[in-house]
Every structure is written in structure tokens, then in C-alpha cells.
Design an enzyme around this catalytic site. Structure first.
Site, PDB file in Angstrom:
ATOM      1  N   THR A  65      15.064  55.033  18.356  1.00  0.00           N
ATOM      2  CA  THR A  65      14.666  56.421  18.575  1.00  0.00           C
ATOM      3  C   THR A  65      14.146  56.946  17.243  1.00  0.00           C
ATOM      4  OG1 THR A  65      16.267  56.778  20.353  1.00  0.00           O
ATOM      5  CG2 THR A  65      15.446  58.730  19.214  1.00  0.00           C
TER       6      THR A  65
ATOM      7  N   LYS B 273      11.402  60.307  24.953  1.00  0.00           N
ATOM      8  CA  LYS B 273      12.799  60.248  24.534  1.00  0.00           C
ATOM      9  C   LYS B 273      13.238  61.593  23.952  1.00  0.00           C
ATOM     10  CE  LYS B 273      16.879  58.649  23.544  1.00  0.00           C
ATOM     11  NZ  LYS B 273      17.185  57.480  22.723  1.00  0.00           N
TER      12      LYS B 273
ATOM     13  N   LYS C 203      20.464  63.419  14.413  1.00  0.00           N
ATOM     14  CA  LYS C 203      19.240  62.751  13.960  1.00  0.00           C
ATOM     15  C   LYS C 203      18.152  62.902  15.015  1.00  0.00           C
ATOM     16  CE  LYS C 203      18.270  58.582  14.742  1.00  0.00           C
ATOM     17  NZ  LYS C 203      17.391  57.766  15.624  1.00  0.00           N
TER      18      LYS C 203
END
Length: 289
Positions: free
Chosen positions: A98, A173, A241
Site C-alpha cells: 500500500t 486502495k 500510514k
């Protein structure tokens, strides 16, 4: 059977590489920054391990990465002894990290210049999804490359979809994480409210999970939330994050994400009370401390 390299054996990558070997039947060579973990994987799954990303990628048909962030990704691809220096023409690079859409586009361009293709393919489903081989994979890239890579990716996935050109997998995502952030906060507030109201939360969830409020998070996290157990699953540090990537992208494209920004700050508070490695459902702990 394809020859495959897998770089990055964290809680996601370790089982994903295992499915490529055992379920997919592919010839798999792994690399990990800590060589001992790569040696352990090779002994457990019967594959091979390499001491550098370039060594792992040499001559392979497919090279997967699943690392921490943009900097880690650049390190294992275009850094010293990175896999891009060794990948053969006509091969396919697939990134399951990711990361930002920006780095996905950068690597796709560099891959094309070297004569091989690239896909950004972040995953959803958490550690359990990786271990059970039922991840959802959101892919960015061209359709021909996607169709070549899909049978290999399906070794660890139950859903694989092409979202658009390079970077589109990462953008999808981001939407996934934006949706989860607000949902988990809503679930935490609902359970906190129910406890304050003196209700039996197990009975509450048994009923409302079958209606419009139902979700994966409710079904899979309500018992541990009720018990106040958070030492497992997708860590708060990782979620922050990811949300940081979402907010940075929103700054670029002009999207307004007020709830996402607020929940990101709530997760910061969870970090401050010692929950850096707690599961993301620990938003409830912040309300009940």
C-alpha cells in the site's frame, strides 16, 4: 508454473508467497531484509531464498513486492541491488504494497523503459486474508499485462480487479481505507453508546449485524472490541500510514476528507496511549479510557 520472486516477508508477504508456492505451484524465490526470515520461509515451503532483491529477480517471469512504504519500495526496486536491475525483458513486476499512486506511476514508467511491465496491486483483507489466500486485489496497469498476471495473483486472492491505468490500484486502495476509517469509528461509537446505555452488546450486534448497519468489521471485530482485546490484526501504525497517503492525495486532487482527517487524529491519540500495534478496532479504547 511460472518462475516467481517475492520480496518482503512481513505478516502479509510471508503467507502470500506461501500460496504462490503451494496453491499456485510456482517456482518461488524469496527475499527479505532479514535473511533469517527468508531462510525460514524457504525451509518451510520448499522454495529458494536470495540475499538481494536483484538476485531474487534474476530470470524470473514475475516479481512481487510487499514492503512498508514508498521509500522501502524504491529501495528494493531501483536502489542498489534492486530488482529492476536484474529483471528480464518481457517479465512483469507486481507491487502489493500500500503506497502512493505517485510511486506506482514512477515505477511503471521506469519498468517500461527497461522493457518489462508493471502493475500496482495493493491488497485488502488483512493478515487473516493473506493467511487464508482470500485477499482482494486492486490493480492498476494495462489490460494485457493484467490478464497475464491475474492467474498468478489468484494464488492468494478471491477477488482481483483491474481498476484502470498505473496508479489506479493504489487510488482504489485509498478509497478502501477511507471507507474503513469512518466505519470503524462509527462502530466504536455505537458500541460505546450501547455499553453506557447498559445494553448486552452481544445481543445488540446479533440483531443489527443482520440489517443495514452490518459490516465485515462488525462481524469480525465485535467480540474482541467487547472484550477490550486489540493485540492483533491490522496495526494502528499501518492505518495511520495509509490514511496519510489518502490525505496527501486529497491535497493533490482537491478531494475533501473531513471524516478521514478526524479519524486519523483519533488514531494518533490511540498511538499516544500505547496502541501503536493495536488492531484498528482500538478506536473504542480511546472512547473508554
Amino acid at each position: 508454473m511460472a518462475s516467481v520472486a517475492f520480496l518482503g516477508l512481513g505478516v502479509m508477504g510471508y503467507p502470500m508467497a506461501g500460496h504462490l508456492k503451494r496453491k499456485g505451484g510456482h517456482d518461488v524465490t524469496v527475499y527479505n531484509r532479514t535473511t533469517a526470515k527468508a531462510e525460514k520461509w524457504a525451509a518451510e515451503h520448499g522454495g529458494a531464498f536470495a540475499r538481494t532483491p536483484a538476485e531474487a529477480a534474476e530470470g524470473k517471469d514475475f516479481v512481487f513486492t510487499c514492503v512498508g512504504n514508498d521509500d522501502d519500495l524504491r529501495s528494493v526496486t531501483i536502489g542498489p541491488d534492486g530488482c529492476f536491475s536484474a529483471m528480464k525483458k518481457g517479465s512483469i513486476y507486481i507491487d502489493n504494497t500500500t503506497a502512493s499512486a505517485e510511486v506506482a506511476r514512477e515505477l511503471a514508467e521506469k519498468a517500461g523503459a527497461r522493457g518489462f511491465a508493471a502493475l500496482d496491486a495493493p491488497v485488502s483483507g488483512g493478515q487473516a486474508g493473506a493467511e487464508n489466500g482470500v485477499l482482494t486485489v486492486m490493480v492498476g496497469g494495462d489490460e494485457k499485462t493484467f490478464e497475464q498476471a491475474r492467474p498468478v495473483i489468484e494464488s492468494f486472492a478471491r477477488m482481483v480487479g483491474l481498476m484502470g491505468p498505473a496508479g489506479a490500484g493504489q487510488l482504489t486502495k485509498m478509497i478502501n481505507q477511507i471507507a474503513i476509517a469512518g466505519l470503524v469509528q462509527g462502530l466504536a461509537e455505537g458500541m460505546h453508546f450501547g455499553r453506557k446505555a447498559g445494553l448486552d452488546l452481544e445481543k445488540v450486534v446479533e440483531v443489527i449485524s443482520k440489517g443495514a448497519a452490518g459490516s465485515w468489521q462488525m462481524e469480525n471485530r465485535h467480540k474482541t472490541m467487547i472484550a477490550g482485546k486489540y493485540d492483533f490484526g491490522f496495526a494502528v501504525d499501518w492505518m495511520r500510514k495509509d490514511l496519510g497517503i489518502c490525505l496527501e492525495e486529497a491535497d493533490r486532487n482537491g478531494a475533501r476528507l473531513p471524516v478521514t482527517a478526524l479519524v486519523d487524529q483519533f488514531y494518533k491519540e490511540v498511538q499516544q496511549i500505547g496502541g501503536r500495534r493495536w488492531d484498528t478496532s482500538s478506536l473504542l479504547a480511546r472512547l473508554e479510557r
